[in-house]
Design a protein around this motif. Structure first.
Motif, short mmCIF file in Angstrom:
data_model
loop_
_atom_site.label_atom_id
_atom_site.label_comp_id
_atom_site.label_asym_id
_atom_site.label_seq_id
_atom_site.Cartn_x
_atom_site.Cartn_y
_atom_site.Cartn_z
N TYR A 125 -40.25 -99.19 56.40
CA TYR A 125 -39.12 -98.26 56.51
C TYR A 125 -37.91 -98.84 55.81
O TYR A 125 -37.62 -100.02 55.95
N GLN A 126 -37.22 -97.99 55.05
CA GLN A 126 -35.95 -98.38 54.44
C GLN A 126 -34.85 -97.71 55.24
O GLN A 126 -34.73 -96.48 55.23
N ALA A 127 -34.08 -98.51 55.95
CA ALA A 127 -33.09 -97.99 56.89
C ALA A 127 -31.81 -97.55 56.19
O ALA A 127 -31.35 -98.21 55.26
N ALA A 186 -32.32 -99.30 61.58
CA ALA A 186 -33.21 -100.44 61.42
C ALA A 186 -33.61 -101.03 62.77
O ALA A 186 -34.78 -101.33 63.01
N HIS A 187 -32.65 -101.15 63.68
CA HIS A 187 -32.95 -101.72 64.99
C HIS A 187 -33.73 -100.75 65.87
O HIS A 187 -34.56 -101.18 66.67
N ARG A 237 -37.18 -101.20 64.61
CA ARG A 237 -37.64 -102.52 65.03
C ARG A 237 -38.10 -102.53 66.48
O ARG A 237 -39.16 -103.04 66.82
N LEU A 254 -36.56 -107.89 59.51
CA LEU A 254 -35.55 -107.04 58.88
C LEU A 254 -35.00 -107.78 57.67
O LEU A 254 -34.28 -108.77 57.80
N GLU A 308 -30.64 -107.64 56.53
CA GLU A 308 -29.76 -107.38 57.68
C GLU A 308 -28.42 -108.09 57.53
O GLU A 308 -27.37 -107.54 57.85
N ILE A 368 -31.25 -102.38 54.09
CA ILE A 368 -32.04 -103.01 55.15
C ILE A 368 -33.47 -102.49 55.09
O ILE A 368 -33.70 -101.28 55.19
N VAL A 422 -37.28 -102.67 56.75
CA VAL A 422 -38.06 -103.05 57.92
C VAL A 422 -39.46 -103.41 57.41
O VAL A 422 -40.15 -102.56 56.85
#
Length: 91
Positions: free
Chosen positions: A5-7, A13-14, A17, A29, A32, A47, A49
Protein backbone atom coordinates in the motif's frame (compact mmCIF):
# COMPACT_ATOMS: atom_id res chain seq x y z
CA UNK A 1 9.86 -6.85 0.99
CA UNK A 2 7.01 -5.89 -1.33
CA UNK A 3 4.86 -2.77 -1.27
CA UNK A 4 1.29 -3.58 -0.34
CA UNK A 5 0.00 0.00 0.00
CA UNK A 6 1.18 3.51 -0.82
CA UNK A 7 -0.25 5.75 1.89
CA UNK A 8 -1.60 9.22 1.22
CA UNK A 9 -0.62 10.27 4.74
CA UNK A 10 0.78 9.00 8.02
CA UNK A 11 -2.65 8.19 9.46
CA UNK A 12 -3.57 5.92 6.53
CA UNK A 13 -0.22 4.19 6.80
CA UNK A 14 -0.75 3.40 10.48
CA UNK A 15 -4.35 2.24 9.91
CA UNK A 16 -3.11 -0.24 7.33
CA UNK A 17 -0.20 -1.23 9.56
CA UNK A 18 -2.48 -2.00 12.51
CA UNK A 19 -4.90 -3.98 10.32
CA UNK A 20 -2.03 -6.09 8.98
CA UNK A 21 -0.48 -6.59 12.41
CA UNK A 22 -3.88 -7.72 13.70
CA UNK A 23 -3.65 -10.43 11.04
CA UNK A 24 -0.19 -11.33 12.40
CA UNK A 25 1.61 -9.98 9.33
CA UNK A 26 4.93 -8.20 9.93
CA UNK A 27 4.94 -4.67 8.50
CA UNK A 28 7.63 -2.12 7.65
CA UNK A 29 6.74 1.52 6.92
CA UNK A 30 9.23 2.87 4.41
CA UNK A 31 9.55 6.66 4.38
CA UNK A 32 7.76 7.30 7.66
CA UNK A 33 10.59 9.52 8.89
CA UNK A 34 10.49 11.60 5.68
CA UNK A 35 7.02 13.07 6.21
CA UNK A 36 8.43 16.29 7.69
CA UNK A 37 11.11 16.67 5.05
CA UNK A 38 11.41 19.75 2.89
CA UNK A 39 12.76 20.37 -0.56
CA UNK A 40 12.14 17.86 -3.32
CA UNK A 41 10.31 15.28 -1.21
CA UNK A 42 6.63 14.89 -2.06
CA UNK A 43 4.20 15.98 0.64
CA UNK A 44 1.94 12.97 0.14
CA UNK A 45 2.51 9.41 -1.01
CA UNK A 46 5.99 9.12 0.45
CA UNK A 47 5.04 6.38 2.93
CA UNK A 48 5.07 2.82 1.63
CA UNK A 49 3.60 -0.05 3.63
CA UNK A 50 5.78 -3.09 2.97
CA UNK A 51 5.40 -6.77 3.89
CA UNK A 52 7.52 -9.88 3.28
CA UNK A 53 7.24 -11.29 -0.25
CA UNK A 54 5.76 -14.62 0.81
CA UNK A 55 2.90 -13.00 2.76
CA UNK A 56 2.09 -10.33 0.14
CA UNK A 57 -1.05 -12.05 -1.31
CA UNK A 58 -2.59 -12.42 2.16
CA UNK A 59 -1.66 -8.83 3.06
CA UNK A 60 -3.13 -7.51 -0.20
CA UNK A 61 -6.48 -9.16 0.60
CA UNK A 62 -6.56 -7.45 4.01
CA UNK A 63 -5.66 -4.04 2.53
CA UNK A 64 -8.24 -4.37 -0.25
CA UNK A 65 -10.94 -5.08 2.35
CA UNK A 66 -10.18 -1.87 4.26
CA UNK A 67 -12.44 1.15 3.65
CA UNK A 68 -9.61 3.45 2.56
CA UNK A 69 -10.07 6.53 0.37
CA UNK A 70 -13.85 6.22 0.34
CA UNK A 71 -16.01 9.33 0.64
CA UNK A 72 -17.75 9.86 3.95
CA UNK A 73 -21.52 9.79 3.66
CA UNK A 74 -23.41 12.52 5.56
CA UNK A 75 -25.70 11.51 8.39
CA UNK A 76 -29.40 11.26 7.61
CA UNK A 77 -31.81 13.34 9.70
CA UNK A 78 -32.88 10.31 11.73
CA UNK A 79 -29.19 9.51 12.48
CA UNK A 80 -28.58 12.90 14.10
CA UNK A 81 -26.84 13.01 17.44
CA UNK A 82 -29.18 12.63 20.42
CA UNK A 83 -29.94 15.68 22.52
CA UNK A 84 -29.11 16.13 26.19
CA UNK A 85 -32.58 15.02 27.27
CA UNK A 86 -31.40 11.40 26.93
CA UNK A 87 -29.21 11.77 29.98
CA UNK A 88 -25.78 12.31 28.48
CA UNK A 89 -23.85 15.01 26.71
CA UNK A 90 -21.22 14.57 24.02
CA UNK A 91 -17.65 15.24 25.08
Amino acid sequence: MKIVYQAANLIDAHLVRHALEAGEIPVFLQGEALTGGMGELPLFGAILVCVPDVIWPQAKEIVDALPLNQPVEPLADDDAAPDSSQGWLPA
